[in-house]
Design an enzyme around this catalytic site. Structure first.
Site, PDB file in Angstrom:
ATOM      1  CG  ASP A 155      -1.872  -1.149   1.275  1.00  0.00           C
ATOM      2  OD1 ASP A 155      -2.182  -1.710   0.205  1.00  0.00           O
ATOM      3  OD2 ASP A 155      -2.284  -1.528   2.385  1.00  0.00           O
ATOM      4  CG  MET A 181      -6.142  -4.505  -2.955  1.00  0.00           C
ATOM      5  SD  MET A 181      -5.198  -5.789  -2.135  1.00  0.00           S
ATOM      6  CE  MET A 181      -6.506  -6.936  -1.774  1.00  0.00           C
TER       7      MET A 181
HETATM    8  O1  F6P Z   1      -2.523  -3.957   3.256  1.00  0.00           O
HETATM    9  C1  F6P Z   1      -2.505  -4.706   2.102  1.00  0.00           C
HETATM   10  C2  F6P Z   1      -3.894  -4.972   1.622  1.00  0.00           C
HETATM   11  O2  F6P Z   1      -3.817  -5.793   0.468  1.00  0.00           O
HETATM   12  C3  F6P Z   1      -4.749  -3.749   1.333  1.00  0.00           C
HETATM   13  O3  F6P Z   1      -4.443  -3.175   0.091  1.00  0.00           O
HETATM   14  C4  F6P Z   1      -6.135  -4.307   1.433  1.00  0.00           C
HETATM   15  O4  F6P Z   1      -7.043  -3.312   1.829  1.00  0.00           O
HETATM   16  C5  F6P Z   1      -6.007  -5.346   2.525  1.00  0.00           C
HETATM   17  O5  F6P Z   1      -4.635  -5.669   2.606  1.00  0.00           O
HETATM   18  C6  F6P Z   1      -6.765  -6.611   2.275  1.00  0.00           C
HETATM   19  O6  F6P Z   1      -6.660  -7.399   3.404  1.00  0.00           O
HETATM   20  P1  F6P Z   1      -7.035  -8.955   3.480  1.00  0.00           P
HETATM   21  O7  F6P Z   1      -5.848  -9.705   2.924  1.00  0.00           O
HETATM   22  O8  F6P Z   1      -7.226  -9.204   4.929  1.00  0.00           O
HETATM   23  O9  F6P Z   1      -8.231  -9.159   2.644  1.00  0.00           O
END
Ligand code: F6P
Length: 354
Positions: free
Chosen positions: A131, A173
């Site tokens: 991110d 994302m």
């Molecule tokens: O922090 C990395 C990330 O991929 C973000 O871009 C996204 O909002 C989140 O993690 C998704 O999380 P999870 O893997 O718990 O769905």
């Protein structure tokens, strides 16, 4: 005098990111070459609580620099935030004589490292998340790979948009941050980039799509950061109604989080990993490794977390009370520069988006 470390642990926590393995390799090799022993801690803080560990040797990190994900695996662990969880984690550290830990992850990972530091474990945080949403650093491990994966996918969407005279609204994302959307939007020639950091002039966006149509433009990509919750899918329904252009919605999702890391991620992850071990050898603790410009440097974890709260507008009451007026001014300047750099790239992207 600083306590001499003998054995350090490594863990990855939060969302995985390409390049984490390059860091694990660098930390392990640098530590072993410096006479330290290395304990791999699996599944982040959960593994520390459950004593899911292994003593690493040089060959344990062979053939991983090119692999996405994290060989240490990762997990979210609410138990670590409890006193009981911390006691179990400390018991694992005592059992294996771990006196320093390098934690790789995002701001949640750094908060965990801060708690461990308060219990006497020397902790160094490495920024690992696609991110790029950690305020203290210009760069996080995984960011470059995620963006490069994304541009390949968006280029493909653009091909099919061009053939069909279509628009595609792409949600990408980034958690609450618009860095990925901004850079991928610019790099794929998106007509509009929608992020929480910048105001959106919707009527201008629709007018530009209509103007594009008059000028025979056949493809339109609208790049929307996932942090602008629920916007992208709804926009994809409204664009045909307002502009007459057939529109599709695409959520890129977790696919941008995997894959072989780019050269930049491998190199920076390696540099940051070595820096973390150097800091531990120097007797430092409670620090995060950062990148400012092209320089690898470090910062106090608490300072970094406060800076993060300031940038994101969620400063906790009393968070600034331990800092002098001049330090608070420095923090404000840092955040202002960061916002200005973001805004400047955003304006540049829109300026050439026709
Ligand atoms: O922090 C990395 C990330 O991929 C973000 O871009 C996204 O909002 C989140 O993690 C998704 O999380 P999870 O893997 O718990 O769905």
């Amino acid at each position: 005098m600083a306590k001499k470390l003998k054995r350090i642990g490594i863990l990855t926590s939060g969302g995985d990111a390409p390049g984490m393995n390059a860091s694990i390799r660098a930390i392990t090799r640098k530590a072993l070459n410096s006479g330290l022993e290395v304990v791999a801690i699996y599944e982040g803080y959960k593994g520390l609580i459950e004593d899911n560990t292994k003593l690493y040797q040089i060959r344990d990190v062979s053939n991983i620099i090119n692999h996405g994900g994290t060989i240490l695996f990762t997990a979210r662990c609410p138990e670590f935030k409890t006193e009981e969880g911390m006691e179990k984690a400390m018991a694992t550290c005592e059992k294996h004589h771990i006196d320093g830990i390098v934690t790789i992850g995002g701001d949640g990972t750094f908060r965990g490292a801060l708690d461990l530091s308060r219990h006497g474990i020397h902790c160094i945080g490495l920024p690992g998340t696609i991110d790029n949403d950690i305020t203290s650093t210009d760069y996080t491990i995984g960011y470059d790979t995620a963006m490069n994966t994304a541009i390949q996918m968006v280029d493909r969407l653009r091909d099919t948009c061009e053939s069909h005279f279509r628009c595609n609204v792409v949600e990408i994302m980034g958690n609450n941050s618009g860095y990925i959307a901004l850079n991928v939007g610019l790099a794929t020639g998106s007509s509009q980039i929608v992020v929480n950091e910048m105001p959106l002039d919707e009527s201008r966006m629709f007018d530009e799509i209509k103007t594009g149509k008059e000028r025979k433009k056949r493809h339109y990509i609208i790049m929307v950061a996932e942090g602008v919750k629920g916007y992208a899918e709804d926009l994809a329904k409204r664009i045909p109604e307002i502009t007459g252009i057939d529109t599709r919605f695409t959520r890129l999702g977790h696919v941008v989080r995997g894959g072989s890391p780019t050269l930049r991620d491998r190199v920076i992850a390696s540099q940051m990993g070595v820096e973390a071990v150097n800091l531990l050898i120097q007797g430092k603790s409670n620090m995060v490794v950062c990148m400012h410009g092209e320089e690898i440097t470090s910062m106090d974890i608490e300072y970094a977390l406060t800076l993060d709260q300031m940038y994101k507008g969620n400063l906790k009451p009393g968070a600034l009370s331990k800092y002098s007026i001049s330090t608070v001014e420095e923090m404000k300047d840092f955040c202002t520069r960061k916002r200005e750099n973001f805004a400047s790239l955003y304006n540049l992207a829109l300026d050439i988006s026709q």
